[in-house]
Design a protein around this motif. Structure first.
Motif, short mmCIF file in Angstrom:
data_model
loop_
_atom_site.label_atom_id
_atom_site.label_comp_id
_atom_site.label_asym_id
_atom_site.label_seq_id
_atom_site.Cartn_x
_atom_site.Cartn_y
_atom_site.Cartn_z
N HIS A 66 0.73 -1.33 -0.03
CA HIS A 66 -0.12 -0.15 0.10
C HIS A 66 0.96 1.40 0.01
O HIS A 66 0.47 2.22 -0.34
N LEU A 67 1.85 1.26 0.38
CA LEU A 67 2.84 2.38 0.72
C LEU A 67 4.28 2.47 -0.21
O LEU A 67 4.50 3.51 0.04
N ASP A 68 4.72 1.43 -0.39
CA ASP A 68 6.00 1.35 -1.11
C ASP A 68 5.97 0.97 -2.51
O ASP A 68 5.80 -0.26 -2.85
N GLU A 69 6.22 2.12 -3.50
CA GLU A 69 6.11 1.45 -4.83
C GLU A 69 6.94 0.63 -5.16
O GLU A 69 6.73 -0.30 -6.14
N ALA A 70 8.37 0.58 -4.95
CA ALA A 70 9.47 -0.25 -5.17
C ALA A 70 8.97 -1.76 -4.90
O ALA A 70 9.03 -2.67 -5.73
N PHE A 71 8.44 -1.58 -3.75
CA PHE A 71 8.14 -3.37 -3.15
C PHE A 71 6.94 -3.48 -3.94
O PHE A 71 6.92 -4.77 -4.68
N ALA A 72 5.86 -2.85 -4.03
CA ALA A 72 4.54 -3.05 -4.64
C ALA A 72 4.71 -3.59 -6.09
O ALA A 72 3.97 -4.09 -6.83
N TYR B 153 0.51 -7.26 -8.08
CA TYR B 153 -0.51 -6.24 -8.51
C TYR B 153 0.46 -5.20 -9.41
O TYR B 153 -0.17 -4.38 -9.96
N ARG B 154 1.75 -5.21 -9.55
CA ARG B 154 2.57 -4.40 -10.36
C ARG B 154 2.50 -3.01 -9.92
O ARG B 154 2.50 -1.91 -10.87
N GLY B 155 2.18 -2.61 -8.81
CA GLY B 155 2.09 -1.26 -8.27
C GLY B 155 1.37 -1.12 -6.89
O GLY B 155 0.59 -2.29 -6.74
N ARG B 156 1.36 -0.02 -6.43
CA ARG B 156 0.60 0.25 -5.05
C ARG B 156 -0.86 0.12 -5.27
O ARG B 156 -1.42 0.35 -6.42
N LEU C 90 -11.23 -6.67 -7.73
CA LEU C 90 -10.27 -5.90 -8.52
C LEU C 90 -9.56 -4.93 -7.43
O LEU C 90 -10.22 -4.41 -6.38
N PRO C 91 -8.41 -4.56 -7.50
CA PRO C 91 -7.73 -3.67 -6.58
C PRO C 91 -8.23 -2.23 -7.01
O PRO C 91 -8.37 -1.92 -8.34
N VAL C 92 -8.12 -1.37 -5.96
CA VAL C 92 -8.07 0.00 -6.20
C VAL C 92 -6.83 0.79 -6.14
O VAL C 92 -5.81 0.26 -5.11
N ARG C 93 -6.46 1.26 -7.34
CA ARG C 93 -4.95 2.10 -7.12
C ARG C 93 -5.17 3.61 -6.70
O ARG C 93 -6.23 4.25 -6.66
N VAL C 94 -3.89 3.96 -6.38
CA VAL C 94 -3.88 5.36 -6.04
C VAL C 94 -4.34 6.24 -6.90
O VAL C 94 -4.33 6.11 -8.28
#
Length: 153
Positions: free
Chosen positions: A49-55, A60-63, A98-102
């Motif tokens: 949820h908080l770290d773009e590099a990790f996510a 999910y290929r992103g936060r 489905l995920p909700v993105r920033v």
């Protein structure tokens, strides 16, 4: 038939005013600030949820926003529009699709499915959409006031 309603002038509908098919919607953006504040409020600092590099390395290929942040948007409708002020959650089922993105814009729709007069409760269908795609759904059971509080005047 679905009847889209607005917030009641008193702030909330009482049990006798509710009927199946009544619905309300609210549009809420899953902003960076909301995600950060939800992490602080819930103590959920999962890096997806908080770290773009990790996510970026996840499926999910992103936060993505917290699922329960998105679900809390439904609480905003229940507590302020339908049924509104005075309503209390008893239970909630949820399924995330489905995920909700920033910065996604989430449309929350709450629809009255059943009114239980004896228990002073309603069953509500709860749905969330991003770009017209269903991202989550479930059923809430909510206790509703039978009468309005008298005015302080």
């Amino acid at each position: 038939m679905v009847e889209l309603v607005q917030q009641h002038p008193s702030g909330g509908y009482i049990l006798e005013e509710l009927r199946p098919g009544m619905a309300a919607e609210k549009i809420i953006q899953a902003t960076e600030e909301r995600i950060r504040r939800f992490a602080e409020a819930s103590d959920d600092f999962n890096p997806v949820h908080l770290d773009e590099a990790f996510a970026a390395k996840t499926a999910y290929r992103g936060r993505i926003a917290h699922g329960l942040l998105s679900a809390s948007f439904g609480s905003a409708v229940v507590g302020t529009i339908l049924p509104g002020a005075g309503s209390i959650y008893v239970s909630q089922t949820l399924k995330f699709h489905l995920p909700v993105r920033v910065d996604d814009t989430v449309v929350i729709r709450i629809t009255v499915v059943e009114v239980e007069q004896e228990q002073a409760r309603v069953r509500l269908n709860c749905e969330g959409f991003v770009d017209g795609k269903l991202i989550m759904d479930g059923i809430a059971v909510v206790r509703v006031p039978r009468r309005r509080k008298p005015s302080a005047r």
